[in-house]
Design an enzyme around this catalytic site. Structure first.
Site, PDB file in Angstrom:
ATOM      1  N   ASP A  41       0.819  -1.221   0.000  1.00 31.34           N
ATOM      2  CA  ASP A  41       0.000   0.000   0.000  1.00 31.34           C
ATOM      3  C   ASP A  41       0.853   1.271   0.000  1.00 31.34           C
ATOM      4  OD1 ASP A  41       1.061  -0.089   2.503  1.00 31.34           O
ATOM      5  OD2 ASP A  41      -0.838   0.069   3.584  1.00 31.34           O
ATOM      6  N   GLY A  42       2.184   1.123  -0.009  1.00 34.31           N
ATOM      7  CA  GLY A  42       3.048   2.301  -0.090  1.00 34.31           C
ATOM      8  C   GLY A  42       3.688   2.680   1.237  1.00 34.31           C
ATOM      9  N   ARG A  68      12.432  26.937   2.769  1.00 31.00           N
ATOM     10  CA  ARG A  68      12.070  28.184   2.088  1.00 31.00           C
ATOM     11  C   ARG A  68      10.743  28.744   2.594  1.00 31.00           C
ATOM     12  NH1 ARG A  68      13.469  26.566  -4.088  1.00 31.00           N
ATOM     13  NH2 ARG A  68      13.127  24.497  -3.258  1.00 31.00           N
ATOM     14  N   GLN A  69       9.931  27.883   3.219  1.00 29.75           N
ATOM     15  CA  GLN A  69       8.658  28.373   3.778  1.00 29.75           C
ATOM     16  C   GLN A  69       8.887  28.625   5.265  1.00 29.75           C
ATOM     17  OE1 GLN A  69       5.953  29.097   1.907  1.00 29.75           O
ATOM     18  NE2 GLN A  69       4.770  29.796   3.658  1.00 29.75           N
ATOM     19  N   LYS A  76      19.306  43.245  -9.701  1.00 31.88           N
ATOM     20  CA  LYS A  76      18.100  43.337 -10.531  1.00 31.88           C
ATOM     21  C   LYS A  76      17.717  44.806 -10.638  1.00 31.88           C
ATOM     22  CE  LYS A  76      16.134  38.863  -9.715  1.00 31.88           C
ATOM     23  NZ  LYS A  76      15.601  38.015  -8.718  1.00 31.88           N
ATOM     24  N   SER A 104      16.953  25.185  -8.204  1.00 30.33           N
ATOM     25  CA  SER A 104      15.712  24.415  -8.157  1.00 30.33           C
ATOM     26  C   SER A 104      15.174  24.240  -9.577  1.00 30.33           C
ATOM     27  CB  SER A 104      14.721  25.126  -7.233  1.00 30.33           C
ATOM     28  OG  SER A 104      13.551  24.375  -7.120  1.00 30.33           O
TER      29      SER A 104
HETATM   30  C1  R5P Z   1      16.524  32.184  -3.747  1.00 26.19           C
HETATM   31  O1  R5P Z   1      16.456  32.970  -2.821  1.00 26.19           O
HETATM   32  C2  R5P Z   1      17.494  31.060  -3.746  1.00 26.19           C
HETATM   33  O2  R5P Z   1      18.727  31.433  -3.227  1.00 26.19           O
HETATM   34  C3  R5P Z   1      17.678  30.493  -5.138  1.00 26.19           C
HETATM   35  O3  R5P Z   1      18.170  31.538  -5.974  1.00 26.19           O
HETATM   36  C4  R5P Z   1      16.393  29.988  -5.704  1.00 26.19           C
HETATM   37  O4  R5P Z   1      15.759  29.115  -4.807  1.00 26.19           O
HETATM   38  C5  R5P Z   1      16.669  29.260  -7.006  1.00 26.19           C
HETATM   39  O5  R5P Z   1      15.475  28.831  -7.548  1.00 26.19           O
HETATM   40  P1  R5P Z   1      15.324  28.531  -9.079  1.00 26.19           P
HETATM   41  O6  R5P Z   1      16.425  27.593  -9.480  1.00 26.19           O
HETATM   42  O7  R5P Z   1      13.963  27.892  -9.179  1.00 26.19           O
HETATM   43  O8  R5P Z   1      15.390  29.830  -9.815  1.00 26.19           O
END
Ligand code: R5P
Length: 288
Positions: free
Chosen positions: A34-35, A93-94, A189, A219
Site C-alpha cells: 500500500d506504499g 524556504r517556507q 536586478k 531548483s
Molecule cells: C533564492 O532565494 C534562492 O537562493 C535560489 O536563488 C532559488 O531558490 C533558485 O530557484 P530557481 O532555481 O527555481 O530559480
C-alpha cells in the site's frame, strides 16, 4: 560514533563514516504493497552516539518520514545521543507566513525532527540562516561554499569572476572567490519599467571572462538561466553554475545547458550526477 545511512544519502553517509572511521549501518527498508515504509536497523546502537544521515530531497515527504522513523528507532534502541544530519532540509524556504493563513512549514518540520528523538541537527547552507529560531534543538548550519571554491580553483578557469545570483548571495560568492583567488560580485536586478527587470553584475565587467554563478539552491534553474542569458550577451566567455543543493526540478538541467551553462558543480547534499563535491569532510570536521 555510528553512522546510519538513510536511503537517499547512502554515498554521503558512507563517505562520512570513512572520514570519522566509524561503523556504517545501512537500514533494511522496504515498501508495503500500500506504499507504507518499513525500516529495520540491523546493528547495535545502545549507548552510542548515532548520526542519522538523510536528506529530505524529493520525494520530500517520504524521505522526511523515513528520517523520522530512523531517529525514533535509534533513540528507542538505546542510543545515547542522536544527531540528525539532514544536509538538504526541505521546507526551509517556507520559513514565514508570506500570506495570511499560510503554514510556516519549516516550524512543523523542526518540531517533528526534535520530537522524533534528535538531540541536535546538522544541515548545510539552509536557505535562511534565521532558521535557528525555528528549532528547539541545537542547529548547526554549515556552509559548503569553501569546498565549492576549492573544486572550482582546480578547474583553472580563465580570468574568473564569481557572481552571487542576487545580493543575498554576495557573501557566498565572496567565500567561493576567495578560495579561487578570483573576483566576486553579485547580480543586481534593475527595474526598467513596471514589467521589465534586467539583471546585471553590480560593478564588474564579464567580457571575455569565465563566470561562475553561485547559489545555495538550483531548483527550477530559472534564476541561473536568466542570469546566463544576460551574461552571455554581455560577452562572458564560459558560464558555470555552482550550488550546494542540486534540486534540479523538472527540466532544469536541460534548460541550463540550453541557456549556455557549460557545467554544474554541486555537492552531495542531494546525490546527483553533478555532485562533484562531498560535504562529508565538512560534516566530519564539525563533529570535532
Ligand atoms: C533564492 O532565494 C534562492 O537562493 C535560489 O536563488 C532559488 O531558490 C533558485 O530557484 P530557481 O532555481 O527555481 O530559480
Amino acid at each position: 560514533m555510528i553512522v546510519v545511512a538513510g536511503s537517499v544519502s547512502q554515498k554521503l553517509a558512507s563517505r562520512l563514516a570513512k572520514e570519522l572511521k566509524s561503523e556504517l549501518i545501512i537500514p533494511e527498508t522496504k515498501r508495503f504493497p500500500d506504499g507504507e515504509i518499513y525500516i529495520r536497523l540491523p546493528g547495535e546502537v545502545k549507548q552510542k552516539h548515532v548520526l542519522v544521515v538523510q536528506s529530505t530531497c524529493a520525494p520530500q515527504n517520504d524521505n522526511l518520514m523515513e528520517l523520522l522513523f530512523m531517529l525514533d528507532l535509534t533513540k528507542n534502541l538505546g542510543a545515547r545521543k542522536v544527531t540528525a544530519v539532514v544536509p538538504y532540509l526541505a521546507y526551509a524556504r517556507q520559513d514565514k507566513r508570506f500570506k495570511p493563513g499560510e503554514a510556516v512549514s519549516i516550524k512543523t518540520v523542526s518540531k517533528l525532527i526534535a520530537r522524533a528523538g534528535a538531540d541536535e541537527l546538522i544541515t548545510v547552507d539552509v536557505h535562511e540562516s534565521k532558521s535557528k529560531r525555528d528549532f528547539s534543538i541545537p542547529l548547526r548550519n554549515l556552509t559548503a561554499m569553501p569546498l565549492l571554491g576549492i573544486c572550482l580553483k582546480k578547474m583553472k578557469l580563465k580570468n574568473p569572476v564569481v557572481l552571487g545570483g542576487d545580493q543575498g548571495s554576495e557573501n557566498r560568492a565572496q567565500i567561493v572567490a576567495s578560495k579561487m583567488g578570483a573576483d566576486a560580485d553579485y547580480l543586481e536586478k534593475r527595474r526598467l519599467t513596471p514589467t521589465k527587470v534586467v539583471m546585471t553584475p553590480k560593478s564588474l565587467d564579464v567580457r571575455g571572462r569565465d563566470v561562475v554563478i553561485v547559489d545555495d539552491i538550483i531548483s527550477t534553474g530559472g534564476t541561473v538561466v536568466e542570469a546566463t542569458k544576460i551574461l552571455k550577451r554581455q560577452g562572458a566567455r564560459k558560464v558555470y553554475a555552482a550550488c550546494t543543493h542540486a534540486v534540479l526540478a523538472g527540466g532544469a538541467e536541460k534548460n541550463l545547458a540550453a541557456a549556455g551553462v557549460v557545467k554544474i558543480i554541486a555537492t552531495d547534499t542531494i546525490e546527483k550526477k553533478v555532485s562533484l563535491v562531498s560535504v562529508a569532510p565538512l560534516i566530519a570536521h564539525s563533529l570535532g
